[in-house]
Design an enzyme around this catalytic site. Structure first.
Site, PDB file in Angstrom:
ATOM      1  N   TYR A 176      48.915  61.838  18.771  1.00  0.00           N
ATOM      2  CA  TYR A 176      49.763  61.169  17.848  1.00  0.00           C
ATOM      3  C   TYR A 176      50.838  59.953  18.311  1.00  0.00           C
ATOM      4  O   TYR A 176      50.690  59.851  19.503  1.00  0.00           O
ATOM      5  CB  TYR A 176      50.645  62.468  17.438  1.00  0.00           C
ATOM      6  CG  TYR A 176      49.730  63.385  16.681  1.00  0.00           C
ATOM      7  CD1 TYR A 176      49.307  63.208  15.443  1.00  0.00           C
ATOM      8  CD2 TYR A 176      49.368  64.490  17.287  1.00  0.00           C
ATOM      9  CE1 TYR A 176      48.633  64.199  14.894  1.00  0.00           C
ATOM     10  CE2 TYR A 176      48.435  65.459  16.728  1.00  0.00           C
ATOM     11  CZ  TYR A 176      48.216  65.231  15.538  1.00  0.00           C
ATOM     12  OH  TYR A 176      47.286  66.061  14.820  1.00  0.00           O
ATOM     13  N   ASP A 228      50.408  61.398   9.506  1.00  0.00           N
ATOM     14  CA  ASP A 228      51.055  62.367  10.470  1.00  0.00           C
ATOM     15  C   ASP A 228      51.930  61.519  11.589  1.00  0.00           C
ATOM     16  O   ASP A 228      51.304  60.981  12.422  1.00  0.00           O
ATOM     17  CB  ASP A 228      50.261  63.398  10.901  1.00  0.00           C
ATOM     18  CG  ASP A 228      51.066  64.523  11.562  1.00  0.00           C
ATOM     19  OD1 ASP A 228      52.401  64.499  11.611  1.00  0.00           O
ATOM     20  OD2 ASP A 228      50.242  65.559  11.935  1.00  0.00           O
ATOM     21  N   HIS A 230      54.093  63.152  13.428  1.00  0.00           N
ATOM     22  CA  HIS A 230      54.051  64.419  14.462  1.00  0.00           C
ATOM     23  C   HIS A 230      55.538  64.314  15.354  1.00  0.00           C
ATOM     24  O   HIS A 230      55.477  64.344  16.345  1.00  0.00           O
ATOM     25  CB  HIS A 230      52.955  64.145  15.599  1.00  0.00           C
ATOM     26  CG  HIS A 230      52.200  65.436  15.936  1.00  0.00           C
ATOM     27  ND1 HIS A 230      52.671  66.018  17.071  1.00  0.00           N
ATOM     28  CD2 HIS A 230      51.396  66.161  15.129  1.00  0.00           C
ATOM     29  CE1 HIS A 230      51.497  67.127  17.006  1.00  0.00           C
ATOM     30  NE2 HIS A 230      51.121  67.136  15.848  1.00  0.00           N
ATOM     31  N   GLU A 280      54.885  72.362  10.120  1.00  0.00           N
ATOM     32  CA  GLU A 280      53.848  73.043  11.118  1.00  0.00           C
ATOM     33  C   GLU A 280      54.481  73.677  12.166  1.00  0.00           C
ATOM     34  O   GLU A 280      54.180  74.478  12.730  1.00  0.00           O
ATOM     35  CB  GLU A 280      52.815  71.954  11.242  1.00  0.00           C
ATOM     36  CG  GLU A 280      52.906  71.028  12.390  1.00  0.00           C
ATOM     37  CD  GLU A 280      51.623  70.149  12.551  1.00  0.00           C
ATOM     38  OE1 GLU A 280      51.368  69.523  11.778  1.00  0.00           O
ATOM     39  OE2 GLU A 280      51.175  70.341  13.845  1.00  0.00           O
ATOM     40  N   ARG A 301      54.428  72.849   5.381  1.00  0.00           N
ATOM     41  CA  ARG A 301      53.131  72.642   6.041  1.00  0.00           C
ATOM     42  C   ARG A 301      53.123  73.752   7.057  1.00  0.00           C
ATOM     43  O   ARG A 301      52.501  73.699   8.056  1.00  0.00           O
ATOM     44  CB  ARG A 301      53.126  71.239   6.792  1.00  0.00           C
ATOM     45  CG  ARG A 301      53.164  70.182   6.105  1.00  0.00           C
ATOM     46  CD  ARG A 301      51.787  69.659   5.808  1.00  0.00           C
ATOM     47  NE  ARG A 301      51.093  69.247   7.236  1.00  0.00           N
ATOM     48  CZ  ARG A 301      49.877  69.663   7.492  1.00  0.00           C
ATOM     49  NH1 ARG A 301      49.302  70.700   6.849  1.00  0.00           N
ATOM     50  NH2 ARG A 301      49.452  69.673   8.975  1.00  0.00           N
TER      51      ARG A 301
HETATM   52 MG    MG Z   1      50.564  67.779  11.756  1.00  0.00          MG
END
Ligand code: MG
Length: 424
Positions: A176, A228, A230, A280, A301
């Site tokens: 990422y 994303d 991150h 997440e 998420r």
């Molecule tokens: Mg993610």
């Protein structure tokens, strides 16, 4: 239980005999690859009736195994299987200190297994007990990436040709934050300091909008594009990236901020309409509840197995529904099919559903876990069997035990030019 209570219980369970938990198994496996999967199998007083849940934690699997084997498992013996909500609540308060990933992983293993048992007992898939289907299958988003704009576009076009409608586009070499890294050894660095690839926030903010400008100019606005971050940005850089991406009409921008910085979502809301997906790495409801109830984000998420299982995730979906926020449950390549199915049952029965992250598995996983769901042309399909609709071949799992991971399984650390840590 007195006679009246017994009669009431019998009516509620249609005369089915009382069912208790008589044993448990903790099954940890590499899945025939490098997965760190942990399943909890709950055995009941009805011969042959059992449930399976995911307690997966890619980074600290051995801590979860100990928590299941030494703490939750023995506590569950003799408990009544039917009382999922009561068991979830009492299991949560059992540790006095609650939430956090390890505690929620073990609750998830228990909770999914209990829903699996209840569904098998009722002869229904779990989604029927959650209210039934509100859609025919579950749309998922694909993962693509490119080393440059041209390869990013080619990856998007390939994904579209394979039938995907929602496509997450990442950029640059490895991991990422691609597009924001100064190559190893380059740039002005402290003497004798860190020499690896170094993340630079402003470089990232300058690079990524150009990628989406290029992809949109060639692929148009038919594909629904996602990205994303991150959690690699802080404060105003997160606000600025969100603002600069607005013309390219993302389906959502994911984790532009780390959980430690979620107050900045207010600032993002004030300057642009780029939809925000978050959560997440959340494991505590107090991380997502204010964001949902203040309508500061658009998609939640959470990973089902990191937030305690179907019981709390169904509540989260209902909370989202009332506030116009949607769900986009996290999968990621490290996750297991039981977790994906748990998300599926909530996704397919919830009007708050937004999108599901895809996950796909090699043939050995389909053999080890019969009922592993399949994705065809961007849609996730379950099999309609009672319970979660999945089983576990314990003999095959035993042939592929969990392996010790390098560095204790730690998530890799990104750093800046001066050697400081970047949040993942
Ligand atoms: Mg993610």
């Amino acid at each position: 239980m007195n006679a009246a209570a017994q009669q009431q219980e019998q009516r509620a369970t249609r005369g089915l005999p009382p069912l208790t938990i008589t044993g448990f198994k903790v099954i940890a496996t590499s899945g025939g690859g490098n997965y760190h999967w942990i399943f909890l199998k709950l055995l009941t007083s009805e011969p042959g009736l059992y449930g399976i849940g995911s307690a997966g934690n890619h980074f600290q699997p051995f801590a979860v195994i100990a928590a299941l084997e030494k703490h939750l498992g023995p506590w569950l013996i003799g408990k009544q299987v039917d009382r999922i909500e009561d068991l979830w609540q009492s299991a949560q308060y059992r540790t006095y200190w609650r939430n956090g990933p390890i505690n929620n992983n073990v609750l998830s293993g228990m909770d999914m297994a209990l829903w699996d048992i209840k569904g098998k007992r009722a002869g229904m898939p779990v989604y029927e007990m959650l209210g039934g289907k509100v859609r025919d299958a579950v749309p998922c988003y694909d993962h693509v990436g490119g080393q440059d704009k041209e390869s990013a576009l080619a990856a998007v076009q390939k994904s579209m040709a394979a039938g995907w409608r929602y496509i997450r586009v990442q950029y640059g070499a490895g991991g990422y934050g691609g597009g924001g890294f100064i190559p190893a050894g380059q740039g002005t660095r402290p003497e004798g300091g860190y020499q690896g690839a170094a993340f630079d926030e402003e470089l990232y903010v300058d690079t990524i909008p150009g990628v989406f400008e290029y992809v949109r100019s060639k692929a148009g606005f038919t594909p629904k594009l996602l990205h994303d971050v991150h959690s690699h940005l802080s404060g105003m850089n997160a606000v600025e990236l969100s603002r600069r991406l607005q013309p390219y009409q993302l389906f959502f921008l994911e984790d532009v901020l780390a959980p430690e910085l979620i107050q900045y979502y207010r600032q993002i809301r004030q300057v642009c309409t780029t939809p925000q997906a978050v959560g997440e790495v959340f494991s505590h409801p107090y991380e997502y509840v204010p964001l949902v109830t203040e309508r500061l984000i658009d998609y939640v998420r959470c990973r089902v197995s990191a937030t305690g299982g179907i019981t709390p995730i169904k509540k989260l979906a209902t909370l989202c529904e009332y506030f116009g926020v949607k769900t986009a449950f996290q999968e990621g390549g490290d996750n297991d099919p039981v977790n994906l199915l748990a998300a599926y049952h909530v996704d397919i029965s919830s009007t708050a559903f937004g999108i599901q992250e895809e996950n796909h598995f090699p043939p050995i996983v389909h053999e080890m876990l019969p009922g592993t769901p399949e994705i065809r042309k961007g849609y996730l399909y379950g099999n309609g069997k009672p319970g979660l609709g999945i089983d576990l071949n314990e003999q095959l799992a035993a042939k592929h035990p969990l392996k010790e991971a390098p560095r204790g399984g730690a998530y890799p650390t990104d750093r800046t030019l001066d050697g400081a840590v970047v949040r993942p």
